[in-house]
Design a protein around this motif. Sequence first.
Motif, mmCIF file in Angstrom:
data_model
loop_
_atom_site.group_PDB
_atom_site.id
_atom_site.type_symbol
_atom_site.label_atom_id
_atom_site.label_comp_id
_atom_site.label_asym_id
_atom_site.label_seq_id
_atom_site.Cartn_x
_atom_site.Cartn_y
_atom_site.Cartn_z
ATOM 1 N N ILE A 1 0.857 -1.183 0.000
ATOM 2 C CA ILE A 1 0.000 0.000 0.000
ATOM 3 C C ILE A 1 0.897 1.238 0.000
ATOM 4 N N ASP A 2 0.802 2.068 -1.031
ATOM 5 C CA ASP A 2 1.654 3.262 -1.081
ATOM 6 C C ASP A 2 1.099 4.347 -0.153
ATOM 7 N N GLY A 3 1.921 5.382 0.038
ATOM 8 C CA GLY A 3 1.567 6.436 0.977
ATOM 9 C C GLY A 3 0.289 7.171 0.643
ATOM 10 N N CYS A 4 0.023 7.400 -0.642
ATOM 11 C CA CYS A 4 -1.214 8.091 -1.015
ATOM 12 C C CYS A 4 -2.438 7.280 -0.625
ATOM 13 N N GLU A 5 -2.392 5.975 -0.839
ATOM 14 C CA GLU A 5 -3.524 5.124 -0.462
ATOM 15 C C GLU A 5 -3.663 5.047 1.056
ATOM 16 N N VAL A 6 -2.541 4.987 1.763
ATOM 17 C CA VAL A 6 -2.602 4.994 3.234
ATOM 18 C C VAL A 6 -3.273 6.277 3.709
ATOM 19 N N CYS A 7 -2.891 7.419 3.138
ATOM 20 C CA CYS A 7 -3.489 8.694 3.532
ATOM 21 C C CYS A 7 -4.996 8.702 3.255
ATOM 22 N N ARG A 8 -5.400 8.195 2.102
ATOM 23 C CA ARG A 8 -6.843 8.138 1.800
ATOM 24 C C ARG A 8 -7.574 7.316 2.857
ATOM 25 N N ARG A 9 -6.984 6.198 3.247
ATOM 26 C CA ARG A 9 -7.620 5.334 4.262
ATOM 27 C C ARG A 9 -7.641 6.006 5.632
ATOM 28 N N ILE A 10 -6.585 6.737 5.952
ATOM 29 C CA ILE A 10 -6.549 7.484 7.215
ATOM 30 C C ILE A 10 -7.681 8.496 7.239
ATOM 31 N N ARG A 11 -7.835 9.241 6.162
ATOM 32 C CA ARG A 11 -8.878 10.269 6.096
ATOM 33 C C ARG A 11 -10.271 9.644 6.165
ATOM 34 N N LYS A 12 -10.448 8.520 5.495
ATOM 35 C CA LYS A 12 -11.744 7.836 5.507
ATOM 36 C C LYS A 12 -12.088 7.342 6.911
ATOM 37 N N ALA A 13 -11.083 6.839 7.635
ATOM 38 C CA ALA A 13 -11.301 6.316 8.987
ATOM 39 C C ALA A 13 -11.537 7.438 9.994
ATOM 40 N N GLY A 14 -10.990 8.629 9.727
ATOM 41 C CA GLY A 14 -11.216 9.773 10.603
ATOM 42 C C GLY A 14 -10.672 9.594 12.008
ATOM 43 N N TYR A 15 -9.429 9.187 12.146
ATOM 44 C CA TYR A 15 -8.836 8.956 13.465
ATOM 45 C C TYR A 15 -8.883 10.212 14.316
ATOM 46 N N ALA A 16 -9.464 10.111 15.496
ATOM 47 C CA ALA A 16 -9.599 11.239 16.415
ATOM 48 C C ALA A 16 -8.232 11.689 16.909
#
Length: 117
Positions: free
Chosen positions: A58-73
């Motif tokens: 998983i490249d960094g751009c996809e990781v960032c998309r998943r982070i944003r989707k998950a909305g970590y507090a």
Amino acid sequence: MRRILVVDDNDINRKLAAAFLKRRGWHIAEAASGEKALEMLAAEPFDYVLLDIGMPGIDGCEVCRRIRKAGYAGLARVVAYTAHAMESEKQAIMEAGFDDIVIKPVTMEGLNAMFPD
């Protein structure tokens, strides 16, 4: 104490960034892959993520998309950490949801500018 997750598949790059940030007295966690970074983010809170773009799996751009989707507090900033400096690459990186970009090789001054105390 600020908590930052440094993600890079290259050990030297990851350790260098972590060493600079440790000097600030921050708690540093490291991940060598996007998959591991997502596991760690799901398990514990971080204030910041310094995320390499070019990683196998998983490249960094996809990781960032998943982070944003998950909305970590509590996650204040996700910063790309890359050697990709072309303007078109920067635009694609920012569109993935990053807050900013640090160009490799990283410097203490560059990291201080990206991550306020």
